[in-house]
Every structure is written in structure tokens, then in C-alpha cells.
Design a protein around this motif. Structure first.
Motif, PDB file in Angstrom:
ATOM      1  N   GLU A 107      -0.072 -12.025   7.227  1.00 43.09           N
ATOM      2  CA  GLU A 107      -1.396 -12.286   7.820  1.00 43.09           C
ATOM      3  C   GLU A 107      -1.597 -11.426   9.066  1.00 43.09           C
ATOM      4  OE1 GLU A 107       0.049 -16.101   5.854  1.00 43.09           O
ATOM      5  OE2 GLU A 107       0.909 -14.501   7.085  1.00 43.09           O
ATOM      6  N   GLN A 108      -0.507 -11.174   9.803  1.00 36.86           N
ATOM      7  CA  GLN A 108      -0.673 -10.340  10.992  1.00 36.86           C
ATOM      8  C   GLN A 108      -0.839  -8.867  10.621  1.00 36.86           C
ATOM      9  OE1 GLN A 108       2.304 -10.166  14.213  1.00 36.86           O
ATOM     10  NE2 GLN A 108       0.549 -10.227  15.601  1.00 36.86           N
ATOM     11  N   VAL A 109      -0.159  -8.439   9.581  1.00 41.54           N
ATOM     12  CA  VAL A 109      -0.371  -7.073   9.095  1.00 41.54           C
ATOM     13  C   VAL A 109      -1.853  -6.897   8.756  1.00 41.54           C
ATOM     14  CG1 VAL A 109       0.191  -5.393   7.288  1.00 41.54           C
ATOM     15  CG2 VAL A 109       1.995  -6.873   8.218  1.00 41.54           C
ATOM     16  N   ALA A 110      -2.425  -7.907   8.095  1.00 46.31           N
ATOM     17  CA  ALA A 110      -3.844  -7.861   7.726  1.00 46.31           C
ATOM     18  C   ALA A 110      -4.728  -7.814   8.965  1.00 46.31           C
ATOM     19  CB  ALA A 110      -4.201  -9.067   6.863  1.00 46.31           C
ATOM     20  N   SER A 111      -4.394  -8.618   9.988  1.00 54.63           N
ATOM     21  CA  SER A 111      -5.258  -8.657  11.174  1.00 54.63           C
ATOM     22  C   SER A 111      -5.120  -7.380  12.004  1.00 54.63           C
ATOM     23  CB  SER A 111      -4.965  -9.898  12.029  1.00 54.63           C
ATOM     24  OG  SER A 111      -3.703  -9.800  12.645  1.00 54.63           O
ATOM     25  N   LEU A 112      -3.932  -6.761  11.993  1.00 51.60           N
ATOM     26  CA  LEU A 112      -3.721  -5.536  12.767  1.00 51.60           C
ATOM     27  C   LEU A 112      -4.414  -4.330  12.138  1.00 51.60           C
ATOM     28  CD1 LEU A 112       0.079  -5.853  13.674  1.00 51.60           C
ATOM     29  CD2 LEU A 112      -1.829  -5.979  15.279  1.00 51.60           C
ATOM     30  N   PHE A 113      -4.343  -4.239  10.808  1.00 52.11           N
ATOM     31  CA  PHE A 113      -4.812  -3.017  10.138  1.00 52.11           C
ATOM     32  C   PHE A 113      -6.010  -3.231   9.213  1.00 52.11           C
ATOM     33  CE2 PHE A 113      -0.238  -2.424  10.992  1.00 52.11           C
ATOM     34  CZ  PHE A 113      -0.273  -1.245  11.726  1.00 52.11           C
ATOM     35  N   GLY A 114      -6.334  -4.492   8.915  1.00 53.66           N
ATOM     36  CA  GLY A 114      -7.287  -4.790   7.847  1.00 53.66           C
ATOM     37  C   GLY A 114      -8.705  -4.328   8.061  1.00 53.66           C
ATOM     38  N   ASN A 115      -9.138  -4.179   9.317  1.00 55.44           N
ATOM     39  CA  ASN A 115     -10.533  -3.790   9.551  1.00 55.44           C
ATOM     40  C   ASN A 115     -10.813  -2.359   9.104  1.00 55.44           C
ATOM     41  OD1 ASN A 115     -11.336  -6.222  10.505  1.00 55.44           O
ATOM     42  ND2 ASN A 115     -11.049  -5.711  12.672  1.00 55.44           N
ATOM     43  N   SER A 116      -9.851  -1.479   9.339  1.00 48.40           N
ATOM     44  CA  SER A 116     -10.114  -0.068   9.023  1.00 48.40           C
ATOM     45  C   SER A 116      -9.227   0.476   7.911  1.00 48.40           C
ATOM     46  CB  SER A 116      -9.955   0.788  10.287  1.00 48.40           C
ATOM     47  OG  SER A 116      -8.745   0.484  10.929  1.00 48.40           O
ATOM     48  N   CYS A 117      -8.342  -0.369   7.374  1.00 52.65           N
ATOM     49  CA  CYS A 117      -7.423   0.112   6.340  1.00 52.65           C
ATOM     50  C   CYS A 117      -7.372  -0.849   5.156  1.00 52.65           C
ATOM     51  CB  CYS A 117      -6.000   0.255   6.903  1.00 52.65           C
ATOM     52  SG  CYS A 117      -5.843   1.479   8.212  1.00 52.65           S
ATOM     53  N   ASP A 118      -7.068  -0.284   3.997  1.00 50.78           N
ATOM     54  CA  ASP A 118      -6.762  -1.090   2.817  1.00 50.78           C
ATOM     55  C   ASP A 118      -5.259  -1.344   2.806  1.00 50.78           C
ATOM     56  OD1 ASP A 118      -9.373  -1.204   1.746  1.00 50.78           O
ATOM     57  OD2 ASP A 118      -9.151   0.854   1.012  1.00 50.78           O
ATOM     58  N   ARG A 119      -4.875  -2.479   2.229  1.00 47.01           N
ATOM     59  CA  ARG A 119      -3.478  -2.896   2.249  1.00 47.01           C
ATOM     60  C   ARG A 119      -3.058  -3.342   0.861  1.00 47.01           C
ATOM     61  NH1 ARG A 119      -1.838  -7.556   3.687  1.00 47.01           N
ATOM     62  NH2 ARG A 119      -4.007  -8.186   3.682  1.00 47.01           N
ATOM     63  N   GLU A 120      -1.859  -2.941   0.475  1.00 45.09           N
ATOM     64  CA  GLU A 120      -1.309  -3.390  -0.799  1.00 45.09           C
ATOM     65  C   GLU A 120       0.155  -3.773  -0.581  1.00 45.09           C
ATOM     66  OE1 GLU A 120      -0.302  -1.579  -5.254  1.00 45.09           O
ATOM     67  OE2 GLU A 120      -1.357  -0.326  -3.795  1.00 45.09           O
ATOM     68  N   LEU A 121       0.523  -4.960  -1.038  1.00 47.44           N
ATOM     69  CA  LEU A 121       1.931  -5.370  -0.962  1.00 47.44           C
ATOM     70  C   LEU A 121       2.634  -4.761  -2.177  1.00 47.44           C
ATOM     71  CD1 LEU A 121       4.152  -7.083   0.422  1.00 47.44           C
ATOM     72  CD2 LEU A 121       3.457  -8.979  -1.048  1.00 47.44           C
ATOM     73  N   LEU A 122       3.535  -3.822  -1.938  1.00 42.95           N
ATOM     74  CA  LEU A 122       4.200  -3.109  -3.037  1.00 42.95           C
ATOM     75  C   LEU A 122       5.438  -3.833  -3.538  1.00 42.95           C
ATOM     76  CD1 LEU A 122       4.122   0.624  -1.868  1.00 42.95           C
ATOM     77  CD2 LEU A 122       2.496  -0.583  -3.326  1.00 42.95           C
ATOM     78  N   GLN A 123       6.143  -4.466  -2.611  1.00 40.87           N
ATOM     79  CA  GLN A 123       7.434  -5.038  -2.985  1.00 40.87           C
ATOM     80  C   GLN A 123       7.786  -6.172  -2.023  1.00 40.87           C
ATOM     81  OE1 GLN A 123      10.158  -1.763  -3.473  1.00 40.87           O
ATOM     82  NE2 GLN A 123      11.799  -3.049  -4.216  1.00 40.87           N
ATOM     83  N   SER A 124       8.438  -7.190  -2.557  1.00 45.67           N
ATOM     84  CA  SER A 124       8.899  -8.307  -1.741  1.00 45.67           C
ATOM     85  C   SER A 124      10.231  -8.759  -2.329  1.00 45.67           C
ATOM     86  CB  SER A 124       7.878  -9.440  -1.779  1.00 45.67           C
ATOM     87  OG  SER A 124       8.304 -10.515  -0.972  1.00 45.67           O
TER      88      SER A 124
END
Length: 236
Positions: free
Chosen positions: A191-208
Motif C-alpha cells: 500500500e505504501q509503494v502505491a501511495s509513493l509512486f501510484g500518482n505518476s506511475c503504473d505498478r505491477e507486482l511481478l513476484q512474491s
């Protein structure tokens, strides 16, 4: 998420403490082999491109840098420890030049004679796109999870300022119970990754995957999940 982050919110590591760890060889975070998460996802990062410029924040002496340079890519790293940088070149049998950086008082840049690798010894937050331009790829393993939690917004702003329009930013984060270990490495929830970068970037979780080893059990942890995200600038 807020309560989880609050546990580590005030934890601070001074730059001098990181330098001490290198001086005393307390570098359990260093990996002597190419990182599996990078290997597994390199095709997604390259996306068919050759000769990509990679940025390594808080690079240490990561062998990943030579691996990428050997494949024809160029690497720029930033690291506070002079010892780490010199060990990188020595352990990889590479000669290098050392010169001051006029735009960064007190900083030096170490450049490989054989490969396209330039490592800046300086405070990461003093680095900027005015020094080396923007990058086509960033590999962040042990950087966002290592900086002081209170500095994450400043860190994200720096990273985004270094991203070219086609940049592909591979980010490695860790999930665990912060009540059991104070860090570093620190907890960085998705959720913090999303809040830090989500406004100007797309995000994809590749591996967990489950990354718990005896080393982390020794810290008192009962679970450790390693997540790898691919972050790309939103197209305008």
C-alpha cells in the motif's frame, strides 16, 4: 498499514552508521551472487531494449552491476562507502579511475576502465538528474528498504526524477511483523509503494515469495515475504 508503519517511523540510521558497517564488514545484506529476483525478471525490465542505462541506488558492491555491464548495459551507482566501491572493483578484477565531481562538493566518481560502470561516492539525496541524466532502468534491492522510513517521500521523488519516459523500475520490498524487528531492512507494505509512486506511475507486482531464512529467524521474525514490483511512468 498506518499502525504497522508507526512501529518503525522514527527509526534513524545515520550515514556514518552505514559506513561503519562496511568498515567492520557487518554486511550481511551483501549477496555474493546475482540476485535471483533480478535474474527472474530481467526480460520484463529490458523489454527488448539493448544498451540500457541502469541506476543502482545505494549500490554497495552488488555483483548485479557487473552482470548487467557484461551484457552491454551501462551502470551508474550511488554509495556512501568508499570501501564498498573499491571492493567492488577489486573483487571483480577491474581497474578504475577516481575523480572529484565538481557539481557535488566532497563527492568522487569511480569509473571502470573496462566496463561502462560509474559509481558515485556521495549522499544519495545530493545526487540528481543534472549529474548523469535520466535512466532507462532502475534496480532497487536493499535501497528503499534501507533508507530511514521518514525519508521515503523524498526518496520516491528523487527516484521518479531520475526515470526517463521509458524507464522500468524494479523494486524489491519486504513484508514482516515490525513488532518483532526494528530494521533495517525496513517493512515497506504494498500500500505504501502505491501511495509513493501510484500518482505518476503504473505498478505491477511481478513476484512474491517466502524469503525467511535462518538469518531472519535470528532477528526474531516468524515470516518474511519478498515482493518485486515493476514501476513505470504513466504515459501522458
Amino acid at each position: 498499514m498506518t499502525s504497522m508503519l508507526a512501529t518503525q517511523a522514527d527509526r534513524v540510521m545515520a550515514l556514518g552508521e552505514w559506513e561503519e558497517r562496511w568498515q567492520e564488514d557487518r554486511i550481511g545484506f551483501h549477496q555474493p551472487h546475482v540476485n535471483k529476483m533480478l535474474e527472474n525478471n530481467i526480460d520484463k525490465v529490458l523489454a527488448g531494449r539493448t544498451g540500457v542505462r541502469f541506476f543502482f541506488p545505494l549500490c554497495g558492491k552488488a555483483v548485479d552491476m557487473k552482470w548487467l555491464a557484461d551484457m552491454g548495459h551501462s551502470v551508474v551507482g550511488v554509495e556512501i562507502s568508499e570501501k564498498a566501491i573499491k571492493q567492488f572493483f577489486a573483487e571483480n578484477n577491474m581497474t578504475y579511475s577516481e575523480e572529484p565531481v565538481p557539481a557535488l562538493p566532497g563527492a568522487n566518481v569511480y569509473k571502470s576502465s573496462e566496463r561502462n560502470i560509474s559509481l558515485y561516492q556521495c549522499d544519495l539525496y545530493k545526487f540528481s538528474s543534472s549529474i548523469e541524466g535520466q535512466f532507462g532502468a532502475i534496480w532497487d534491492r536493499g535501497s528503499l528498504v534501507a533508507i530511514n522510513p521518514r525519508d521515503r517521500e523524498k526518496y520516491a521523488a528523487l527516484i521518479m526524477s531520475l526515470m526517463a519516459k521509458d524507464c522500468r523500475y524494479l523494486l524489491d520490498t519486504l513484508l514482516y511483523n515490525p513488532e518483532l524487528y526494528q530494521g533495517p531492512p525496513f517493512l515497506v507494505p504494498d500500500e505504501q509503494v502505491a501511495s509513493l509512486f501510484g500518482n505518476s506511475c503504473d505498478r505491477e507486482l511481478l513476484q512474491s515469495h517466502d524469503a525467511l531464512t535462518d538469518r531472519q529467524r535470528g532477528w526474531g521474525l516468524d515470516y518474511l515475504t519478498e515482493n518485486v514490483h515493476l514501476i513505470t511512468p504513466k504515459s501522458i
